[in-house]
Design a protein around this motif. Structure first.
Motif, mmCIF file in Angstrom:
data_model
loop_
_atom_site.group_PDB
_atom_site.id
_atom_site.type_symbol
_atom_site.label_atom_id
_atom_site.label_comp_id
_atom_site.label_asym_id
_atom_site.label_seq_id
_atom_site.Cartn_x
_atom_site.Cartn_y
_atom_site.Cartn_z
ATOM 1 N N MET A 50 39.187 34.360 40.266
ATOM 2 C CA MET A 50 38.757 35.637 40.599
ATOM 3 C C MET A 50 39.422 36.328 41.762
ATOM 4 O O MET A 50 39.608 37.577 41.847
ATOM 5 C CB MET A 50 37.294 35.574 40.938
ATOM 6 C CG MET A 50 36.279 35.107 39.780
ATOM 7 S SD MET A 50 36.448 35.878 38.436
ATOM 8 C CE MET A 50 37.261 34.826 37.350
ATOM 9 N N ARG A 51 40.068 35.560 42.569
ATOM 10 C CA ARG A 51 40.733 35.960 43.512
ATOM 11 C C ARG A 51 42.056 36.682 43.258
ATOM 12 O O ARG A 51 42.484 37.806 43.613
ATOM 13 C CB ARG A 51 40.912 34.888 44.979
ATOM 14 C CG ARG A 51 39.630 34.696 45.648
ATOM 15 C CD ARG A 51 39.717 33.686 46.727
ATOM 16 N NE ARG A 51 38.476 33.485 47.525
ATOM 17 C CZ ARG A 51 38.513 33.995 48.637
ATOM 18 N NH1 ARG A 51 39.128 35.288 48.717
ATOM 19 N NH2 ARG A 51 37.220 33.986 49.286
ATOM 20 N N SER A 52 42.603 35.966 42.333
ATOM 21 C CA SER A 52 43.968 36.108 41.936
ATOM 22 C C SER A 52 43.883 37.470 41.087
ATOM 23 O O SER A 52 44.709 38.493 40.736
ATOM 24 C CB SER A 52 44.632 35.085 41.255
ATOM 25 O OG SER A 52 45.321 34.303 42.121
ATOM 26 N N ALA A 53 42.700 37.541 40.179
ATOM 27 C CA ALA A 53 42.514 38.698 39.374
ATOM 28 C C ALA A 53 42.388 39.959 40.005
ATOM 29 O O ALA A 53 42.960 40.863 39.860
ATOM 30 C CB ALA A 53 41.409 38.460 38.450
ATOM 31 N N TYR A 54 41.766 39.721 41.356
ATOM 32 C CA TYR A 54 41.706 40.825 42.290
ATOM 33 C C TYR A 54 43.170 41.317 43.000
ATOM 34 O O TYR A 54 43.321 42.525 42.756
ATOM 35 C CB TYR A 54 40.873 40.509 43.359
ATOM 36 C CG TYR A 54 40.715 41.513 44.429
ATOM 37 C CD1 TYR A 54 40.118 42.858 44.379
ATOM 38 C CD2 TYR A 54 41.201 40.964 45.718
ATOM 39 C CE1 TYR A 54 39.894 43.619 45.363
ATOM 40 C CE2 TYR A 54 41.094 42.134 46.779
ATOM 41 C CZ TYR A 54 40.603 43.169 46.752
ATOM 42 O OH TYR A 54 40.326 44.055 47.631
ATOM 43 N N GLU A 55 43.971 40.204 43.253
ATOM 44 C CA GLU A 55 45.019 40.624 43.971
ATOM 45 C C GLU A 55 45.901 41.286 42.659
ATOM 46 O O GLU A 55 47.083 41.887 43.401
ATOM 47 C CB GLU A 55 45.637 39.311 44.406
ATOM 48 C CG GLU A 55 44.839 39.001 45.819
ATOM 49 C CD GLU A 55 45.007 37.417 46.300
ATOM 50 O OE1 GLU A 55 45.911 36.997 45.918
ATOM 51 O OE2 GLU A 55 44.142 36.971 46.957
ATOM 52 N N LEU A 56 45.798 40.774 41.562
ATOM 53 C CA LEU A 56 46.821 41.167 40.643
ATOM 54 C C LEU A 56 46.210 42.713 39.992
ATOM 55 O O LEU A 56 47.022 43.091 38.872
ATOM 56 C CB LEU A 56 46.796 40.095 39.376
ATOM 57 C CG LEU A 56 47.981 39.088 40.067
ATOM 58 C CD1 LEU A 56 47.664 37.987 38.563
ATOM 59 C CD2 LEU A 56 49.324 39.248 40.385
ATOM 60 N N LYS A 57 45.117 43.140 40.263
ATOM 61 C CA LYS A 57 44.630 44.208 39.816
ATOM 62 C C LYS A 57 44.083 44.053 38.315
ATOM 63 O O LYS A 57 44.590 45.159 37.443
ATOM 64 C CB LYS A 57 45.337 45.422 40.164
ATOM 65 C CG LYS A 57 45.554 45.684 41.524
ATOM 66 C CD LYS A 57 46.171 47.105 41.905
ATOM 67 C CE LYS A 57 46.342 47.414 43.566
ATOM 68 N NZ LYS A 57 46.862 48.794 43.628
ATOM 69 N N GLN A 58 43.595 43.097 38.005
ATOM 70 C CA GLN A 58 43.330 43.143 36.670
ATOM 71 C C GLN A 58 41.650 43.600 36.056
ATOM 72 O O GLN A 58 41.041 43.338 37.090
ATOM 73 C CB GLN A 58 43.190 41.323 36.186
ATOM 74 C CG GLN A 58 44.460 40.682 36.292
ATOM 75 C CD GLN A 58 44.666 39.327 35.887
ATOM 76 O OE1 GLN A 58 43.642 38.636 36.011
ATOM 77 N NE2 GLN A 58 45.750 38.628 35.478
ATOM 78 N N ASN A 59 41.614 43.788 34.894
ATOM 79 C CA ASN A 59 40.335 44.632 34.553
ATOM 80 C C ASN A 59 39.433 43.334 34.275
ATOM 81 O O ASN A 59 39.021 43.586 32.828
ATOM 82 C CB ASN A 59 40.635 45.541 33.358
ATOM 83 C CG ASN A 59 39.474 46.516 33.238
ATOM 84 O OD1 ASN A 59 38.523 46.557 34.355
ATOM 85 N ND2 ASN A 59 39.376 47.226 32.261
ATOM 86 N N LEU A 60 38.938 42.709 35.238
ATOM 87 C CA LEU A 60 38.183 41.332 34.692
ATOM 88 C C LEU A 60 36.954 41.440 35.648
ATOM 89 O O LEU A 60 37.004 41.591 36.810
ATOM 90 C CB LEU A 60 38.995 40.144 34.894
ATOM 91 C CG LEU A 60 38.540 38.876 34.638
ATOM 92 C CD1 LEU A 60 39.688 37.937 33.852
ATOM 93 C CD2 LEU A 60 37.978 38.121 35.582
ATOM 94 N N ILE A 61 35.832 40.855 35.243
ATOM 95 C CA ILE A 61 34.567 40.577 35.992
ATOM 96 C C ILE A 61 34.033 38.935 35.730
ATOM 97 O O ILE A 61 34.594 38.552 34.712
ATOM 98 C CB ILE A 61 33.550 41.440 35.610
ATOM 99 C CG1 ILE A 61 33.238 41.566 34.161
ATOM 100 C CG2 ILE A 61 33.739 42.767 36.166
ATOM 101 C CD1 ILE A 61 31.813 42.180 33.935
ATOM 102 N N GLY A 62 33.674 38.708 36.675
ATOM 103 C CA GLY A 62 32.868 37.422 36.515
ATOM 104 C C GLY A 62 31.497 37.275 36.260
ATOM 105 O O GLY A 62 30.881 38.344 36.684
ATOM 106 N N VAL A 63 30.804 36.551 35.356
ATOM 107 C CA VAL A 63 29.502 36.522 35.289
ATOM 108 C C VAL A 63 28.996 35.059 35.513
ATOM 109 O O VAL A 63 29.457 34.157 34.798
ATOM 110 C CB VAL A 63 29.208 36.893 33.647
ATOM 111 C CG1 VAL A 63 27.724 36.755 33.497
ATOM 112 C CG2 VAL A 63 29.678 38.222 33.511
ATOM 113 N N GLY A 64 28.204 35.019 36.368
ATOM 114 C CA GLY A 64 27.717 33.564 36.642
ATOM 115 C C GLY A 64 26.122 33.456 37.134
ATOM 116 O O GLY A 64 25.332 34.556 36.798
#
Length: 547
Positions: A50-64
């Motif tokens: 989730m941190r790397s997805a943010y730093e790479l500007k990915q269009n991703l969310i976590g669901v937990g």
């Protein structure tokens, strides 16, 4: 900014190559010490992703899941043995999204599930939506579904999967839906059944398997799951029979592999093991390797990094001594033992599962005593980790180590193995010890973050290690055994080889050849950062699994 980005609370417009909207379902996320919704490796991995997805500007969310009592708080009884405490957690930094959905649990068709969001600016991650059934209007039993991560009650565990899977999928739908739905392990499998009924195509569903032994892959009676509401609706007997394996059961991993367009294992070796494991089941999808990784921004000490970049031995060693001193304050506080920062310090720290063999060093007490009483080449050893609170064999091993180390001045067992202690151990150790029985560790990422901080891996050649190791140059590796030989023989040989490597290679190199030691340390950092940063992993997921 386009309104569709706002609904996911992203603070950026995604990079073009990462535009596809991905919802990543995971039972746990290790995103920060203070957000206690994780137990160990699976959560640490998801947090780094989730941190790397943010730093790479990915269009991703976590669901937990928003676990009211977390996993558990690791404490001690009066005799210093392990005690599991359950303390209610509250988090003022989470925001109520206003999204509330319902799921069917057993005979209750309308259990409410509320979604909270961890926004990116809080801890530097993509938005993570956390689900809770502790909602006004739910009956008492329904409100307790999200109390405990990995609840020991089978029916509660199944209910948790329904909440994460179906509840999570409905929350994503309320946010505008996703292009790809990714299950990080099989816990959220009900999502696939719900999505399939909603017309979501197979090519929109992907799956990650983490467990390299069949017994560790969740499996329950299919009829019972049907009664629980696992499939989102009541399946007919004909429909249910199509899901059954192994005499009327449903295996979460088999079903995940059948419903996904593609799946991944978490190391190259694990991919081979997984393909062999599931070869006998028809209609399963392709399994590719995407090796786990960790986020250096979060895990690597900045001053160690600076010294490594400059290849400045003196600065690195000075900072390492400071970090060892910080770790040893924790040792002193917990155990009353004064450790010496100049002494070689070995750490074994991870989940206390039987196959990981926390007590392998105790196999031959005579050799261990020679090792820990050598005045010319002194060593200090620290153990830490959490067994599952109902894994009594794991707890027995933990307590065995506590009692063995009680009166040994240079041995310690620490409690509270969560993110902060994990960081201290990785930054303050000289050697990171990894001793699973071979082929049983899917990846084992703790050694990655240890290597980032100049702790040399001494390891069995399992999980991610075959892709990293250069024996004697960036790590020290035990000779590989035939995993088909009896467990008792594996333990005997691995213990013997471990003592030999410590006595003849690791300890003499540390004390007699400090420049060579430092070169091995720098080689380890070079190699781990080049191939085992979660930026590589997050990019690889988009390229090879999502797109």
């Amino acid at each position: 900014m386009d309104s569709k980005y706002k609904t996911w609370f992203h603070t950026y417009k995604p990079e073009k190559k990462y535009e596809k909207r991905v919802a990543y379902f995971s039972m746990e996320f290790g995103i920060h010490q203070a957000l206690k919704i994780y137990s160990g490796g699976l959560g640490f991995l998801a947090g780094s992703h989730m941190r790397s997805a943010y730093e790479l500007k990915q269009n991703l969310i976590g669901v937990g899941m928003l676990w009211k009592y977390g996993y558990y708080d690791q404490a001690r009884n009066r005799d210093k043995s392990l005690r599991a405490d359950f303390v209610e957690k509250t988090y003022n930094f989470l925001e109520d999204t206003g999204i509330e959905v319902t799921v069917r649990l057993h005979d209750n068709p309308n259990v409410k599930v509320k979604a909270y969001v961890l926004k990116p600016e809080i801890f530097g991650s993509v938005p993570i939506y956390l689900l809770s059934t502790d909602v006004e209007g739910n009956d008492f039993l329904s409100r307790t579904i999200t109390d405990h991560l990995y609840d020991g009650n089978q029916t509660t565990r199944i209910s948790q999967s329904i909440v994460l899977g179906i509840g999570g999928a409905k929350v994503v739908e309320a946010l505008g839906g996703a292009d790809t739905y990714h299950l990080n392990e099989g816990h959220a499998l009900p999502a696939f059944y719900h999505l399939r009924d909603k017309g979501v195509k197979k090519n929109q569903m992907v799956f990650t398997t983490h467990t390299p032994e069949k017994a560790g892959n969740e499996e329950h009676d299919a009829n019972f799951l049907n009664q629980c509401g696992f499939f989102g609706r009541t399946l007919t007997m004909e429909e249910l029979s199509n899901e059954m394996v192994n005499g009327g059961n449903l295996n979460y991993t088999v079903s995940g592999l059948r419903m996904a367009k593609k799946a991944n294992a978490v190391s190259k070796l694990h991919a081979k093991v997984s393909k062999d494991m599931w070869r006998g089941y028809d209609n399963t999808c392709k399994i590719i390797p995407i090796t786990n990784a960790q986020n250096p921004t979060f895990w690597q000490d900045e001053k160690l990094k600076s010294a490594w970049v400059k290849k400045n031995d003196d600065a690195f060693q000075k900072r390492k001594l400071d970090l060892k001193t910080e770790l040893f304050e924790e040792v002193l506080n917990q155990t009353g033992k004064l450790f010496n920062p100049k002494v070689l310090t070995i750490v074994w720290a991870r989940r206390f599962a039987e196959y990981k063999r926390a007590d392998l060093l105790l196999y031959d007490l005579e050799r261990l005593n020679q090792l820990i009483s050598n005045e010319k080449y002194p060593v200090q050893i620290i153990w830490a980790g959490k067994p599952y609170p109902t894994d009594y064999s794991g707890i027995d091993v933990f307590n065995k180590l506590v009692h063995f180390t009680n009166y040994q001045a240079n041995l310690a067992v620490l409690t509270g193995y969560e993110i902060d202690l994990s960081k201290k151990l990785k930054q303050g150790s000289d050697v990171w010890l990894n001793t699973p029985r071979i082929t049983r560790e899917a990846s084992g990422t703790s050694g990655m973050t240890a290597a980032m901080n100049g702790s040399i891996n001494v390891s069995v050649n399992d999980g991610w290690i075959p892709e990293f190791k250069k024996d004697g140059k960036n790590s020290f590796i035990l000779p590989e055994l035939d995993h088909h030989m009896p467990v008792s023989e594996q333990d005997r040989l691995d213990a013997t080889n471990l003592y030999d490597i410590l006595e003849n290679k690791v300890i003499p190199t540390y004390y007699n050849h400090p420049k060579k030691w430092q070169k091995i340390v720098f080689n380890g950092i070079d190699d781990v950062l080049s191939d085992f940063s979660s930026h590589r992993m997050a990019d690889q997921y988009y390229k090879e699994l999502f797109n």
